[in-house]
Design an enzyme around this catalytic site. Structure first.
Site, PDB file in Angstrom:
ATOM      1  N   VAL A 268      72.450  49.957  39.965  1.00 21.28           N
ATOM      2  CA  VAL A 268      73.009  50.717  41.217  1.00 21.28           C
ATOM      3  C   VAL A 268      72.224  51.648  41.041  1.00 21.28           C
ATOM      4  O   VAL A 268      71.948  52.144  43.014  1.00 21.28           O
ATOM      5  CB  VAL A 268      74.361  51.149  41.171  1.00 21.28           C
ATOM      6  CG1 VAL A 268      74.738  49.679  41.814  1.00 21.28           C
ATOM      7  CG2 VAL A 268      74.802  51.795  40.646  1.00 21.28           C
ATOM      8  N   GLY A 269      70.853  52.059  40.244  1.00 19.78           N
ATOM      9  CA  GLY A 269      70.612  53.482  40.593  1.00 19.78           C
ATOM     10  C   GLY A 269      70.028  53.882  39.080  1.00 19.78           C
ATOM     11  O   GLY A 269      69.944  53.251  38.472  1.00 19.78           O
ATOM     12  N   GLY A 271      67.890  57.401  37.706  1.00 17.90           N
ATOM     13  CA  GLY A 271      66.519  58.481  37.343  1.00 17.90           C
ATOM     14  C   GLY A 271      66.058  58.829  35.932  1.00 17.90           C
ATOM     15  O   GLY A 271      66.156  57.878  35.617  1.00 17.90           O
ATOM     16  N   ASP A 380      75.174  68.326  38.691  1.00 13.51           N
ATOM     17  CA  ASP A 380      73.751  67.541  40.012  1.00 13.51           C
ATOM     18  C   ASP A 380      74.431  67.831  40.817  1.00 13.51           C
ATOM     19  O   ASP A 380      75.235  66.809  41.519  1.00 13.51           O
ATOM     20  CB  ASP A 380      73.781  66.554  39.135  1.00 13.51           C
ATOM     21  CG  ASP A 380      72.007  66.294  39.548  1.00 13.51           C
ATOM     22  OD1 ASP A 380      71.657  67.270  40.921  1.00 13.51           O
ATOM     23  OD2 ASP A 380      71.344  65.665  39.287  1.00 13.51           O
TER      24      ASP A 380
END
Ligand SMILES: *[C@@H]1O[C@H](CO)[C@@H](O)[C@H](O)[C@H]1NC(C)=O
Ligand SMILES: *[C@@H]1O[C@H](CO)[C@@H](O)[C@H](O)[C@H]1NC(C)=O
Ligand SMILES: *[C@@H]1O[C@H](CO)[C@@H](O)[C@H](O)[C@H]1NC(C)=O
Ligand SMILES: *[C@@H]1O[C@H](CO)[C@@H](O)[C@H](O)[C@H]1NC(C)=O
Ligand SMILES: *[C@@H]1O[C@H](CO)[C@@H](O)[C@H](O)[C@H]1NC(C)=O
Ligand SMILES: *[C@@H]1O[C@H](CO)[C@@H](O)[C@H](O)[C@H]1NC(C)=O
Length: 505
Positions: A268-269, A271, A380
């Site tokens: 889903v992601g 980084g 974050d």
């Protein structure tokens, strides 16, 4: 002839005549008939010797008794007894496979078994079928040899126990069924030389096979048990009963199972240094799994860090369920809060000012909580990492223990404020140039502020003033000098003054 017969019967109760011509037992049974006074003879015999077996029955079956005397006479002779007129001590049909089954079939003979017989030898006759149970009508015998036959089935232990004077029994070389240990009296009475290769005792070969199976089987059972336990403890502890589980610790195999082997569909992601998956645990819980490339310190440090993170409890912090840490993988398992980040929310939903303000307050609340209770934890707060709950609350989803200064946090918050309120195209223009972006907003503040604000906030006169104040706070925080003189608490107080009622949500 008749008189001889009677004499013999009187003498021996069995040998009824001295044959001149040898005839077979079958012929005699077919041709001879009892003499007219046979009944008297029998009666007087019984008077003299009541232990004779045929005396017990009443009324006496004269025909059967007569046939019995014929068979007894022949069998005595076949058994090579020296004087069949006077005595019949043994039945010896050893090595006589042709006639033995015939004699065994004369049930009437065995029923009246002569009481003088002490030994019966039927060995080596290839007898088939079950134990010749009729033989045990001769309850007085001392010796019974059935060795070297093909007998099978159960040994009639109970019937044998009635043959009390039996001292020599030989059942060797047959195929009987095994005798249960519960009948151990049998083995005390007759030792193993009576059952050699009889099937009654497990044979050496079978014993060996059992021993080998045990020798092989036991280690196998141990190996499988240990293997199974190892698999349960180190691979799939989620299959263990709940009490035995460490619900915080996840294994690579568990994560693989939850994400369908880290399938692309569940990613889903992605980084800087991490990949995120959506997963479903064995109990059905949906989770977010963040997998780090190896920049999370050594195993011990990482676990210590996670042990801190799982203790965090705040409405605006994603709940950390647990971690996975081993040679191959460092991962963090948290609650699943959809896929909507603040970044996508801003660009896709064009939220109103009030909602944006509420998000900023929420983030700041979480920051206050962390600052006060867990000062060692940094977080974050980029728009791309913050998540939006279905109820509209923002959630801080990424944390890190250590390397964490307050002024840096405040600076980041300032940037967040500016990003949440300014026009997206402007942000794109300054992509990668944060300082430039801040400077530009600062330049237009306050008079030309309208130029940078996100129009989609649909501001009124009132709310414009609120945004102006908020941008001011944002600029103050974003400034590297001023941010060092502020505390998170102060900023919180400043923010809630902008719109005091919202704070009570
Ligand atoms: C008795 O046995 C002998 C040999 O064992 C035999 O010659 C004789 O014919 C037998 N008598 C009868 C009546 O069967
Ligand atoms: C023996 O049998 C005969 C007839 O077969 C009969 O007349 C006689 O009474 C019987 N004797 C005994 C003692 O039963
Ligand atoms: C069994 O009988 C056969 C002949 O029928 C003979 O060859 C063999 O030696 C006998 N075995 C024993 C153990 O008596
Ligand atoms: C066993 O032998 C004894 C002594 O010889 C005797 O009294 C007894 O009746 C015998 N038992 C049977 C069942 O024949
Ligand atoms: C078994 O019993 C017999 C007598 O019945 C004896 O001669 C023999 O030594 C015994 N064998 C064992 C192994 O006890
Ligand atoms: C039974 O018979 C077998 C084979 O004939 C013999 O080896 C064994 O000694 C016998 N056992 C007894 C107790 O007589």
């Amino acid at each position: 002839m008749a008189s001889i017969l009677i004499t013999c019967l009187l003498l021996m109760f069995i040998a009824y005549f001295e044959p001149t011509l040898p005839a077979t037992v079958i012929e005699d049974l077919a041709n001879l008939h009892p003499p007219s006074n046979f009944n008297t003879t029998i009666v007087s015999n019984c008077l003299k010797n009541p232990s004779l077996r045929y005396c017990g029955s009443s009324p006496m079956d004269l025909d059967a008794i007569f046939k019995f005397t014929i068979v007894a006479s022949h069998l005595c002779n076949e058994s090579k007894n020296p004087n069949c007129v006077e005595s019949f001590p043994k039945i010896n049909l050893r090595n006589r496979p042709k006639i033995t089954p015939l004699y065994l079939s004369f049930t009437f003979f065995w029923k009246y078994c002569p009481v003088t017989i002490l030994s019966i030898d039927l060995s080596n006759n290839s007898l088939k079928g079950t134990f010749p149970i009729d033989v045990l009508f001769c309850t007085q015998i001392h010796v019974l040899d059935l060795s070297h036959n093909g007998l099978s089935g159960d040994v009639p232990i109970q019937r044998l126990s009635c043959v009390t004077n039996l001292t020599i029994l030989n059942l060797s070389y047959n195929h009987f069924s095994e005798i249960k240990i519960s009948d151990s009296w049998f083995f005390r009475r007759f030792n193993s030389s009576c059952f050699f290769n009889s099937g009654i005792l497990p044979s050496h070969g079978r014993y060996k096979i059992k021993a080998v199976m045990l020798l092989l089987g036991f280690p196998l059972v141990v190996v499988f048990t240990v293997g199974g336990l190892w698999w349960l403890c180190f691979r799939r502890p989620d299959f263990l009963p709940r009490v035995l589980q460490n619900e915080r610790k996840f294994t690579t195999v568990m994560l693989k199972a939850a994400t369908n082997r880290f399938s692309k569909k569940n990613m889903v992601g992605k980084g800087d240094g991490f990949v995120m998956y959506r997963g479903i645990l064995r109990d059905g819980t949906q989770v977010r799994i963040e997998i780090y490339s190896n920049n999370r310190g050594n195993h011990r440090e990482y676990v210590e860090e996670c042990k801190v993170l799982v203790q965090l409890r705040h409405r605006n912090l994603v709940k950390v369920y647990g971690w996975c840490s081993n040679r191959n993988i460092r991962a963090l398992v948290t609650e699943w809060i959809g896929r909507v980040s603040i970044e996508t929310w801003l660009s896709e939903s064009a939220p109103c000012w009030k909602h944006r303000y509420k998000v900023l307050v929420g983030v700041l609340k979480a920051m206050c909580y962390l600052h006060e209770q867990w000062p060692e934890i940094g977080c974050d707060i980029k728009t791309s990492s913050l998540l939006l709950h279905e109820n509209g609350d923002p959630l801080i989803a990424r944390f890190r223990v250590g390397e964490n200064s307050t002024s840096n946090k405040i600076h980041r918050f300032g940037i967040l404020v500016l990003e949440m309120m300014t026009d997206q195209t402007l942000q794109e223009e300054f992509k990668g140039d944060e300082t430039g972006f801040v400077e530009y907003v600062k330049m237009l503040y306050p008079r030309k502020l309208q130029k940078v604000l996100d129009e989609r906030m649909k501001l009124t006169e009132n709310t414009f003033d609120e945004t102006r104040q908020t941008i001011c706070i944002g600029l103050t925080c974003a400034d590297h000098q001023t941010c060092q003189q502020l505390s998170i608490g102060q900023i919180y107080n400043m923010i809630i003054k902008v719109h005091p009622r919202t704070n009570t949500y």
